[in-house]
Design a protein around this motif. Structure first.
Motif, short mmCIF file in Angstrom:
data_model
loop_
_atom_site.label_atom_id
_atom_site.label_comp_id
_atom_site.label_asym_id
_atom_site.label_seq_id
_atom_site.Cartn_x
_atom_site.Cartn_y
_atom_site.Cartn_z
N LYS A 50 0.82 -1.21 0.00
CA LYS A 50 0.00 0.00 0.00
C LYS A 50 0.86 1.26 0.00
CE LYS A 50 -4.06 -1.73 2.45
NZ LYS A 50 -4.84 -1.57 3.67
N GLU A 51 2.14 1.11 0.31
CA GLU A 51 3.06 2.25 0.32
C GLU A 51 4.46 1.76 0.02
OE1 GLU A 51 4.07 3.04 4.87
OE2 GLU A 51 1.91 3.10 4.49
N ASP A 52 5.37 2.68 -0.30
CA ASP A 52 6.75 2.33 -0.58
C ASP A 52 7.44 1.88 0.70
OD1 ASP A 52 6.26 3.15 -3.12
OD2 ASP A 52 7.45 4.98 -3.03
N ILE A 53 8.15 0.76 0.62
CA ILE A 53 8.90 0.24 1.76
C ILE A 53 10.32 -0.01 1.28
CG2 ILE A 53 9.12 -1.59 3.48
CD1 ILE A 53 6.09 -2.07 3.13
N THR A 54 11.29 0.65 1.93
CA THR A 54 12.67 0.49 1.51
C THR A 54 13.08 -0.97 1.67
OG1 THR A 54 13.42 1.10 3.72
CG2 THR A 54 13.38 2.84 2.06
N GLN A 55 13.86 -1.45 0.74
CA GLN A 55 14.40 -2.81 0.68
C GLN A 55 13.31 -3.87 0.50
OE1 GLN A 55 16.90 -3.46 4.06
NE2 GLN A 55 18.34 -1.89 3.48
N LEU A 62 3.28 -6.33 -6.47
CA LEU A 62 2.89 -7.65 -5.99
C LEU A 62 4.13 -8.38 -5.49
CD1 LEU A 62 0.52 -8.73 -8.88
CD2 LEU A 62 -0.16 -8.18 -6.57
N LEU A 63 4.06 -8.91 -4.27
CA LEU A 63 5.21 -9.60 -3.68
C LEU A 63 4.78 -10.89 -2.99
CD1 LEU A 63 6.97 -6.61 -1.90
CD2 LEU A 63 7.69 -7.69 -3.99
N LEU A 75 0.79 -6.03 8.11
CA LEU A 75 -0.66 -5.88 8.33
C LEU A 75 -0.98 -4.91 9.47
CD1 LEU A 75 -3.46 -6.79 7.39
CD2 LEU A 75 -3.33 -8.62 9.06
N PRO A 76 -0.36 -5.04 10.65
CA PRO A 76 -0.69 -4.09 11.73
C PRO A 76 -0.36 -2.63 11.39
CG PRO A 76 0.49 -5.97 12.63
CD PRO A 76 0.54 -6.09 11.14
N LEU A 77 0.69 -2.42 10.60
CA LEU A 77 1.06 -1.05 10.23
C LEU A 77 0.29 -0.56 9.01
CD1 LEU A 77 4.91 -1.16 10.81
CD2 LEU A 77 3.15 -0.21 12.29
N GLY A 78 -0.52 -1.43 8.40
CA GLY A 78 -1.32 -1.04 7.25
C GLY A 78 -0.51 -0.80 6.00
N MET A 79 0.62 -1.49 5.87
CA MET A 79 1.49 -1.28 4.73
C MET A 79 1.18 -2.19 3.55
SD MET A 79 5.15 -0.96 6.55
CE MET A 79 5.69 0.51 7.34
N ALA A 80 0.40 -3.27 3.78
CA ALA A 80 0.13 -4.22 2.71
C ALA A 80 -1.20 -4.91 2.95
CB ALA A 80 1.24 -5.26 2.65
N GLN A 81 -1.68 -5.57 1.91
CA GLN A 81 -2.88 -6.38 2.05
C GLN A 81 -2.74 -7.62 1.17
OE1 GLN A 81 -5.45 -3.18 0.57
NE2 GLN A 81 -6.38 -4.71 -0.74
#
Length: 192
Positions: A50-55, A62-63, A75-81
């Motif tokens: 949902k946002e850019d994450i370094t490394q 899609l990962l 998931l807890p930080l809301g960075m991906a789904q």
């Protein structure tokens, strides 16, 4: 007594023989029902960031990540789904919309480039000095103002590339209207 001992011995022998044949039959059955141990399954989740994450990756990428990393951090930080068929369909529609918008912008830039190239030369008046020299120079802002006055088109001066103009004469300026579209505009500079 000897005959009873012999009878018992024969009885034990036949019993042992039948037990061995039953054991052989049992071992045949167990070889058919052998259980193979499986490796421990790696728990991996397909996710969309949902946002850019370094490394790790950029937004919308899609990962495949380990389930624990997703469950405990992303998931807890809301960075991906987690990827779902509905989400994939929405992403595809969004990509198509973005591509259509890019194509529309490119078509507009091509039309604008055709207009600029068919106009002919833009005339720029400057106060004259000795010989062909002019006072000051012609800047990209001057060209933007002339285009706005003659064609009623807004052009950003950052897209204009001009050679250094300090004399009267004819020059060619380039306007980078789109990463794929460049318009060439002629300028005629003359002194008052």
């Amino acid at each position: 007594m000897a005959s009873t001992a012999t009878t018992c011995l024969l009885h034990n022998y036949s019993l042992a023989k039948s037990t061995n044949s039953e054991t052989a039959k049992l071992s045949e059955r167990t070889s058919i029902l052998t259980i193979v141990a499986q490796k421990k399954a790696k728990k991996i989740r397909k996710i969309i960031l949902k946002e850019d994450i370094t490394q790790l990756g950029k937004k919308g990428e899609l990962l495949d990540v380990k389930a624990g990393f997703f469950r405990n951090y992303l998931l807890p930080l809301g960075m991906a789904q987690i990827v779902t068929p509905t989400l994939l369909k929405e992403m595809k529609m969004e990509d198509e919309r973005i591509e259509a918008e890019k194509q529309r912008v490119k078509e507009e830039a091509l039309q604008l480039a055709r207009i600029f190239e068919t106009v002919g030369a833009f005339k720029v008046k400057r106060k004259g000095g000795k010989g062909k020299q002019i006072f000051g120079s012609v800047t990209s802002q001057d060209l933007v103002d002339i285009i706005k006055a003659q064609l009623q088109r807004e052009v950003d001066k950052k897209v204009v590339s001009l050679p250094e103009i300090r004399e009267t004469g004819e020059y060619v300026a380039e306007l980078k209207l789109h990463p794929d579209v460049t318009a060439r505009v002629r300028l005629t500079v003359f002194a008052n």
